[in-house]
Design an enzyme around this catalytic site. Structure first.
Site, short mmCIF file in Angstrom:
data_model
loop_
_atom_site.label_atom_id
_atom_site.label_comp_id
_atom_site.label_asym_id
_atom_site.label_seq_id
_atom_site.Cartn_x
_atom_site.Cartn_y
_atom_site.Cartn_z
N GLY A 214 0.79 -1.23 0.00
CA GLY A 214 0.00 0.00 0.00
C GLY A 214 0.82 1.28 0.00
O GLY A 214 0.32 2.34 -0.37
N LYS A 221 -4.14 1.82 -2.65
CA LYS A 221 -4.74 2.66 -1.63
C LYS A 221 -4.57 4.14 -1.95
O LYS A 221 -5.47 4.95 -1.68
CB LYS A 221 -4.16 2.32 -0.25
CG LYS A 221 -4.49 0.90 0.23
CD LYS A 221 -5.92 0.59 0.05
CE LYS A 221 -6.52 -0.58 0.79
NZ LYS A 221 -5.84 -1.81 0.96
N ALA A 264 -7.09 -6.65 6.92
CA ALA A 264 -6.92 -7.95 7.57
C ALA A 264 -8.11 -8.31 8.47
O ALA A 264 -7.93 -8.90 9.55
CB ALA A 264 -5.60 -8.01 8.33
N GLY A 266 -11.07 -9.73 6.93
CA GLY A 266 -11.91 -10.74 6.30
C GLY A 266 -12.56 -10.42 4.97
O GLY A 266 -13.43 -11.17 4.53
N THR A 268 -11.21 -10.45 1.80
CA THR A 268 -10.84 -11.44 0.78
C THR A 268 -11.57 -12.75 1.04
O THR A 268 -12.11 -13.37 0.11
CB THR A 268 -9.31 -11.66 0.79
OG1 THR A 268 -8.68 -10.40 0.53
CG2 THR A 268 -8.89 -12.68 -0.24
N ASP A 290 -11.12 -5.92 -2.31
CA ASP A 290 -10.53 -4.86 -1.48
C ASP A 290 -11.11 -3.47 -1.74
O ASP A 290 -11.22 -2.68 -0.82
CB ASP A 290 -9.01 -4.82 -1.69
CG ASP A 290 -8.27 -4.08 -0.59
OD1 ASP A 290 -8.52 -4.37 0.59
OD2 ASP A 290 -7.44 -3.21 -0.91
N ASN A 380 1.84 -10.10 8.34
CA ASN A 380 1.26 -9.37 7.21
C ASN A 380 1.89 -9.82 5.88
O ASN A 380 1.93 -9.07 4.91
CB ASN A 380 1.43 -7.86 7.41
CG ASN A 380 0.65 -7.05 6.37
OD1 ASN A 380 -0.50 -7.38 6.06
ND2 ASN A 380 1.27 -6.02 5.81
N ARG A 413 -13.48 -6.14 13.62
CA ARG A 413 -12.93 -7.25 14.39
C ARG A 413 -13.11 -6.85 15.84
O ARG A 413 -12.36 -6.01 16.35
CB ARG A 413 -11.46 -7.38 14.02
CG ARG A 413 -10.71 -8.54 14.62
CD ARG A 413 -9.25 -8.46 14.22
NE ARG A 413 -9.00 -8.99 12.89
CZ ARG A 413 -8.73 -10.28 12.63
NH1 ARG A 413 -8.66 -11.15 13.62
NH2 ARG A 413 -8.52 -10.68 11.39
N ASN A 509 -20.17 -18.16 7.19
CA ASN A 509 -20.70 -16.79 7.07
C ASN A 509 -21.81 -16.71 6.03
O ASN A 509 -22.57 -15.75 5.98
CB ASN A 509 -19.57 -15.80 6.73
CG ASN A 509 -18.58 -15.66 7.87
OD1 ASN A 509 -18.93 -15.87 9.04
ND2 ASN A 509 -17.34 -15.32 7.56
P1 GTP Z 1 -6.76 -6.54 3.57
O1 GTP Z 1 -6.18 -7.20 2.36
O2 GTP Z 1 -5.70 -6.12 4.56
O3 GTP Z 1 -7.64 -5.38 3.26
O4 GTP Z 1 -7.53 -7.68 4.41
P2 GTP Z 1 -8.94 -8.42 4.25
O5 GTP Z 1 -10.01 -7.61 4.87
O6 GTP Z 1 -9.13 -8.86 2.85
O7 GTP Z 1 -8.74 -9.71 5.21
P3 GTP Z 1 -8.59 -11.26 4.88
O8 GTP Z 1 -9.82 -11.84 4.26
O9 GTP Z 1 -7.31 -11.46 4.17
O10 GTP Z 1 -8.49 -11.88 6.34
C1 GTP Z 1 -7.51 -11.49 7.27
C2 GTP Z 1 -7.37 -12.52 8.34
O11 GTP Z 1 -8.62 -12.75 8.99
C3 GTP Z 1 -6.90 -13.87 7.80
O12 GTP Z 1 -5.92 -14.41 8.65
C4 GTP Z 1 -8.16 -14.71 7.82
O13 GTP Z 1 -7.89 -16.07 7.98
C5 GTP Z 1 -8.97 -14.12 8.99
N1 GTP Z 1 -10.43 -14.27 8.76
C6 GTP Z 1 -11.11 -13.96 7.63
N2 GTP Z 1 -12.42 -14.27 7.74
C7 GTP Z 1 -12.58 -14.80 8.97
C8 GTP Z 1 -13.72 -15.33 9.69
O14 GTP Z 1 -14.84 -15.38 9.19
N3 GTP Z 1 -13.48 -15.75 10.95
C9 GTP Z 1 -12.24 -15.71 11.53
N4 GTP Z 1 -12.11 -16.15 12.77
N5 GTP Z 1 -11.15 -15.23 10.88
C10 GTP Z 1 -11.32 -14.78 9.62
C1 SPV Z 2 -4.66 -3.19 3.39
O1 SPV Z 2 -3.76 -2.96 4.22
O2 SPV Z 2 -5.85 -2.85 3.57
C2 SPV Z 2 -4.35 -3.93 2.15
C3 SPV Z 2 -2.95 -4.12 1.78
O3 SPV Z 2 -5.27 -4.30 1.43
S1 SPV Z 2 -2.21 -2.66 1.22
O4 SPV Z 2 -2.01 -2.77 -0.22
O5 SPV Z 2 -0.91 -2.54 1.86
O6 SPV Z 2 -3.05 -1.54 1.50
MN MN Z 3 -7.29 -3.55 2.16
#
Ligand code: GTP
Ligand code: SPV
Ligand code: MN
Length: 601
Positions: A214, A221, A264, A266, A268, A290, A380, A413, A509
């Site tokens: 990012g 971003k 991070a 959830g 994705t 995203d 990360n 979260r 979910n």
């Molecule tokens: P960015 O790319 O940073 O924007 O993140 P994101 O919002 O896409 O998050 P992502 O789906 O990568 O999930 C981040 C973390 O959360 C991972 O370690 C997943 O395993 C965990 N996670 C995602 N969904 C769930 C869920 O439904 N329950 C739990 N307990 N953990 C989850």
């Molecule tokens: C985030 O941090 O929300 C991401 C990764 O999706 S980054 O490209 O570093 O923003």
């Molecule tokens: Mn993001």
């Protein structure tokens, strides 16, 4: 055309025919940064292969096992450069008030003065890559053009995966000079000389001192959200930190939803959800994981496009159990960043399927064994992978019209307080839910992890202007339409006394998505509570989950005491914005206070 044989650089690959403002700007940046070579990227596969070869030679990339991970590579960042640097990210508007209390601000003049010496000569001995890119589907009125100038081959290669890069982007630009400028240099990678500066009034980004995601992949971003949100307010649309998914019911009808969860938290995983065996006939299609650019159409409906072409997603926790679609997506042509390496030259991270390897090389390149007391992969660590490779990619991924959004989900979260799901009473209350969202911080940004902070619409680090005005914009755009999507709040992350998650999450979910779908179709029961509509036990399919009563209680109800405590923190957050905060949000705060106290009486 830039002058040939300019003293600032000794090799020059000539630019394609572009608007003279493009070549003038490239030339100006080259005079400042003094690269040895300039390369205009055409975005071809052949060019990508050459970039990769170059990085394999200089050690920027390591090749993974070509049988098990074809076309895939590992990159290790500088250990101080593994997450976004929010403290070093600035919005440089002429008026400080336009950046607002939640952004770091520098005046444009001050930013130019501070960063110019850092950029001076920063590309000596390096190549300047000119990377034209298109954000959004080809041929879409909603797509936007940008050009990133970078001295990082890793950035250029990532942009080939993350954007529609090269010739296709220049074709979109045509003879126009409407593009977002981004200048990026690795500098010396020192956090003391690292800055990510945005000049929304000038449609310009300057980033130096980081090669990480990012901070360095400027279309993501910096453009799609920070500059994007600024343009969106000017032009009446929304640039949001949201996934986009299509939920197909057993009759084959697909309903689209967008969801904003902080980094991070959830996105994705939800965007690629695979329904469990118990949910026969249901299917989730991925449009984006995203970022969503959303416009109200003439029919009053909200249409969303995903400006990106790839996923830059969190590795730890990704497995066949949690996200089988992603495991299939990354089977080839993937760049891994800061994951661990097994002796057979395959990538590994905490939470992956199968046994923990008896030995590995950690994300810093050091020998690692289980029980070492450190993580093998950085929390990360990420991978960059083409969206087209996702088995669940939506047939409308490239649709220039976008997809019509029926529900917007906000989520965080939160170990306590926020129930599994609830629905806003109306658009305005929904904007209040988004504006007061809170979440625990994660490893996606440098700093302490696990601290609860207000992160409105998951945009706290990404809104390119005063958030009070952003709330006002949200209130206005939705008020204009009778067809505005329903707004919901979700939380997969409540924990029990032993710290384990109360809700199974991931594929399960889907049960929550089904309730949301039934609500927007007017077909599900709900109880009206002070915070919004909560599902009745009968309206949410909980069959076969065998959740203990204590967990169900926490998941499906609002703890009044806890919410009364929230009120003070929401108020303190709102007060930061002073008189600029829209009155409607104070009214919503008053109403919530009133509803909670009435119930208490
Ligand atoms: P960015 O790319 O940073 O924007 O993140 P994101 O919002 O896409 O998050 P992502 O789906 O990568 O999930 C981040 C973390 O959360 C991972 O370690 C997943 O395993 C965990 N996670 C995602 N969904 C769930 C869920 O439904 N329950 C739990 N307990 N953990 C989850
Ligand atoms: C985030 O941090 O929300 C991401 C990764 O999706 S980054 O490209 O570093 O923003
Ligand atoms: Mn993001």
């Amino acid at each position: 055309m830039p002058p040939d044989g300019n003293a600032c650089y000794n090799a020059f690959v000539s630019p394609p025919p572009v608007h003279k403002s493009v070549t003038e700007w490239v030339d100006e940046c080259a005079r400042l940064t003094q690269p040895d070579r300039i390369h205009w990227c055409d975005g071809s596969d052949e060019e990508y292969r050459r970039l990769v070869d170059e990085m394999l030679r200089d050690g920027t990339l390591l090749e993974l096992d070509p049988q098990k991970n074809p076309g895939s590579y590992l990159h290790r960042s500088h250990p101080s450069d593994v997450a976004r640097s929010e403290q070093l990210t600035f919005i440089c508007t002429d008026d400080k008030e336009d950046a607002g209390p939640t952004n770091n601000w520098m005046s444009p003049a001050q930013a130019i003065e501070r960063l110019t010496p850092l950029f001076r000569g920063s590309m000596k001995g390096r190549t300047l890559y000119v990377v034209p890119y298109l954000m959004g589907p080809v041929g879409s009125a909603y797509s936007r053009m940008g050009i990133e100038l970078t001295d990082s081959a890793y950035v250029a290669a990532n942009l080939k995966i993350m954007t529609r890069m090269g010739t296709v982007a220049l074709d979109h630009l045509g003879g126009s000079d409407h593009f977002v400028k981004g200048l990026h240099s690795l500098g010396d990678l020192s956090p003391d000389r690292r800055f990510v500066c945005h000049f929304p009034e000038r449609r310009l980004i300057w980033s130096i001192g980081s090669g990480y995601g990012g901070n360095a992949l400027l279309p993501k971003k910096c453009f799609a959200l920070r500059i994007g949100s600024w343009l969106a307010r000017q032009q009446g649309w929304l640039a949001e930190h949201m996934l986009i998914l299509g939920l197909e019911d057993p009759e084959g009808q697909v309903t689209y939803m967008a969801a904003a969860f902080p980094s991070a938290c959830g996105k994705t995983n939800l965007a690629m959800l695979v329904p469990p065996a118990s949910q026969k006939g249901w299917k989730v299609w991925t449009v984006g994981d995203d970022i969503a650019w959303m416009h109200f159409g003439e029919d009053g409906k909200l249409y969303a496009v995903n400006p990106e072409a790839g996923f830059f997603a969190v590795a730890p926790g990704t497995s066949l159990r949690t996200n089988p679609n992603m495991m299939a997506t990354i089977a080839r042509n993937t760049i891994y960043t800061n994951v661990a390496l097994r002796p057979d030259r395959t990538p590994w991270w905490e939470g992956m399927d199968g046994p923990v390897p008896a030995e590995a090389v950690d994300w810093q390149g050091k020998p690692w064994k289980p029980g070492a007391g450190t993580k093998a992969a950085h929390p990360n660590s990420r991978f960059t992978t083409p969206a087209r490779q996702c088995p669940a990619i939506s047939s409308r991924f490239d649709d220039p019209r976008g997809v019509p959004i029926s529900a917007i989900l906000f989520g965080g979260r939160r170990a306590r307080v926020a129930p599994l799901v609830f629905e806003a009473f109306d658009w305005r209350h929904g904007v209040f839910l988004g504006a007061t969202m809170a979440s625990e911080t994660t490893a996606a940004s440098t700093g302490q992890v696990g601290v609860v902070r207000r992160d409105p619409m998951a945009m706290l680090p990404f809104c390119g202007y005063n958030m009070a005005d952003y709330f006002g914009h949200w209130l206005r755009v939705g008020a204009r339409s009778d067809e505005a999507p329903g707004i919901f709040h979700v939380n997969w992350f409540q924990t029990g006394p032993d710290g384990s998650f109360l809700w199974p999450g991931f594929g399960e979910n889907l049960r929550v998505l089904r309730w949301i779908l039934a609500r927007v179709r007017g077909k599900a029961g709900a109880v009206r509570t002070p915070i919004g509509y909560l599902p009745t036990r009968e309206s949410l399919d909980l069959s076969g989950l065998n959740l203990p009563e204590s967990a169900l209680q926490r998941l499906l109800s609002a703890d009044r005491e806890a919410w009364i405590q929230e009120l003070a923190d929401m108020k303190a957050f709102f007060e930061k914005f002073g008189r600029r905060l829209p009155e409607e949000l104070w009214q919503e705060h008053d109403r919530l206070t009133h509803r909670l106290n009435l119930e208490a009486a």
